[in-house]
Scaffold this motif. Structure first.
Motif, short mmCIF file in Angstrom:
data_model
loop_
_atom_site.label_atom_id
_atom_site.label_comp_id
_atom_site.label_asym_id
_atom_site.label_seq_id
_atom_site.Cartn_x
_atom_site.Cartn_y
_atom_site.Cartn_z
N SER A 251 69.26 22.52 71.54
CA SER A 251 69.06 23.21 70.42
C SER A 251 69.91 24.50 70.65
O SER A 251 70.57 25.21 69.60
CB SER A 251 67.61 23.54 69.95
N SER A 314 68.27 35.53 68.10
CA SER A 314 68.12 34.90 66.71
C SER A 314 66.81 34.20 66.46
O SER A 314 66.19 33.87 67.67
CB SER A 314 69.15 33.99 66.71
N ARG A 316 66.28 31.40 65.04
CA ARG A 316 66.43 30.21 65.42
C ARG A 316 65.82 29.71 66.80
O ARG A 316 65.38 28.91 67.31
CB ARG A 316 67.79 29.41 65.38
N LEU A 319 62.17 30.38 67.09
CA LEU A 319 61.24 29.47 66.69
C LEU A 319 61.17 28.39 67.52
O LEU A 319 60.27 27.22 67.60
CB LEU A 319 61.66 29.32 65.31
N SER A 320 62.38 27.85 67.96
CA SER A 320 62.74 26.62 68.83
C SER A 320 61.82 26.48 69.93
O SER A 320 61.12 25.74 70.45
CB SER A 320 64.14 26.31 69.12
N SER A 323 58.18 26.04 69.04
CA SER A 323 57.90 24.77 68.60
C SER A 323 57.62 23.88 69.84
O SER A 323 56.49 22.93 69.85
CB SER A 323 59.25 24.27 67.92
N VAL A 330 59.34 22.96 63.25
CA VAL A 330 59.92 24.27 62.58
C VAL A 330 60.84 23.75 61.39
O VAL A 330 61.88 23.18 61.72
CB VAL A 330 60.56 25.28 63.73
N ASP A 331 60.81 24.33 60.33
CA ASP A 331 61.85 23.96 59.45
C ASP A 331 63.01 25.50 59.49
O ASP A 331 62.49 26.54 59.16
CB ASP A 331 61.23 24.20 57.90
N THR A 332 63.99 24.79 60.01
CA THR A 332 65.23 25.92 60.46
C THR A 332 66.15 26.17 59.41
O THR A 332 67.03 26.86 59.49
CB THR A 332 65.58 25.68 61.75
N LEU A 335 66.58 29.58 57.51
CA LEU A 335 66.62 30.89 58.39
C LEU A 335 67.73 31.92 58.04
O LEU A 335 68.91 31.27 58.00
CB LEU A 335 66.55 30.26 59.67
N THR A 337 70.64 34.07 59.23
CA THR A 337 71.71 33.82 60.31
C THR A 337 72.03 35.19 60.98
O THR A 337 72.70 35.17 62.02
CB THR A 337 72.87 33.10 59.88
N THR A 374 57.11 27.31 58.54
CA THR A 374 58.25 27.32 57.26
C THR A 374 58.22 28.81 57.15
O THR A 374 57.30 29.76 57.50
CB THR A 374 57.68 26.54 56.15
#
Length: 381
Positions: A251, A314, A316, A319-320, A323, A330-332, A335, A337, A374
């Motif tokens: 990711s 970031s 992203r 949250l990764s 997760s 996770v709903d990315t 997000l 940027t 989310t």
């Protein structure tokens, strides 16, 4: 600012504070003016280590936390990003709150059955034939898979022993926890959550080689006759004996290598590009090649001592990490940027508290619904 308070706060950051000084520090945070707080909490930016707070001080926490949150709310009236020079107060506040929250939430019993805490440390092993076993938390127990034996040393450490002469390919992975392996040559590899390690044991007389997906902290035993090679995505790391960290999550879209001590040669697969890293350097291998990045190794390996440590990171990536660590989705898609976060938090707190701290740091509203994180839209008035 009184010199004594400055010294007390430094002792809090390095974990040596005593009961009397902690009481004085918490009282100071309740009564000090904004200028004094700004000067004091600036120490939190560079080095922060959370300390355990005794139960008798629990009543102070909500008061201090509310004051810090009020300060954060004031800063959110303007669209700012958490940067070192422009908004370091918000970052310092989050760091301080995170340290107190680590103790506060760790001490409380779960009030709801849906509280998501970090998973128990379990390692899974799969041999060449596809046979898979779980190395369960049973200290001093031994599991055999093919020609390899796994001996559980403690809750998060396993020693790997070759019981046969023929090399045996092993695939080892941990879903949602850290885990340390001690190999037959004395090398130690700490695996982060959602990481997979592949290797053959016993090592050959000419080389030691492993492949990594995810993140690993390597403490390689010196052996000049058998170089140690780590294959991580497009990156290839060659060492004789040293300490370094490799992050190779798909990711991320890149491989990050941080050298703590010794020396390593880093090359990119399919190219002639090759560099030698020195202690304190971090290199990123991506589609553009290999380049040095401004990331302190101490920050890169914070996960090995129980922290999430983000500086200008970031959403992203953050949250990764959550997760993988908590075993949630996770709903990315929605997000921002352009949002960068500074936050250092212990990894042993419940997910909901982690999200609360992330919300404070980002000014956003992340929620957990049916084991999925989310971002709730905020409506402008």
């Amino acid at each position: 600012m009184a010199k004594k308070i400055e010294n007390i706060y430094k002792s809090y950051l390095n974990g040596s504070i005593n009961r009397v000084d902690l009481d004085a520090l918490l009282l100071y945070f309740e009564k000090a003016g904004d200028d004094e707080l700004n000067a004091l909490t600036s120490f939190a930016i560079e080095d922060f280590e959370a300390d355990h707070v005794e139960e008798s001080f629990a009543a102070h926490i909500p008061v201090i936390r509310q004051r810090l949150e009020n300060k954060l709310n004031e800063s959110k009236k303007q669209p700012i990003r958490l940067r070192y020079r422009k908004s370091w107060w918000a970052a310092a506040s989050i760091l301080f709150v995170a340290g107190l929250a680590t103790w506060f939430y760790a001490k409380q019993s779960p009030k709801h059955s849906d509280v998501i805490a970090p998973s128990e440390a379990i390692l899974y092993v799969k041999d060449r034939s596809g046979k898979e076993i779980a190395i369960l938390p049973k200290t001093d127990s031994i599991w055999t898979v093919g020609d390899i034996a796994f001996s559980r040393i403690d809750s998060q450490t396993v020693k790997v022993i070759a019981v046969g002469k023929n090399p045996s390919l092993q695939t080892i992975y941990t879903p949602n926890s850290d885990f340390r392996l001690v190999l037959e040559d004395g090398s130690k590899i700490t695996m982060n959550a959602a990481s997979t390690l592949r290797f053959q044991l016993p090592f050959t007389p000419a080389k030691r080689e492993v492949s990594l997906e995810g993140e690993g902290y390597f403490e390689v035993a010196h052996d000049v006759r058998r170089p140690f090679t780590v294959n991580a995505g497009a990156a290839k790391i060659e060492v004789l004996g040293t300490v370094f960290n490799v992050r190779n999550y798909a990711s991320d879209g890149r491989v990050t290598t941080s050298l703590m001590s010794g020396r390593i040669a880093l090359s990119k697969s399919g190219t002639s590009e090759r560099i030698v890293l020195r202690p304190g350097e971090t290199a990123v291998t991506d589609q553009k090649g290999i380049h040095i990045e401004n990331l302190a190794p101490k920050q890169a390996v914070a996960w090995t001592v129980g922290y999430f440590d983000y500086r200008d990171q970031s959403l992203r990536v953050i949250l990764s990490d959550m997760s993988r660590w908590y075993g949630v989705d996770v709903d990315t898609i929605t997000l921002p940027t352009d949002q960068s976060i500074y936050m250092k938090v212990r990894k042993n707190i419940p997910l909901q508290e982690m999200l609360n701290l992330l919300n404070e740091a980002s000014g956003l509203n992340f929620q957990l619904n049916n084991k999925k994180i989310t971002l709730k839209a905020t409506h402008k008035k």
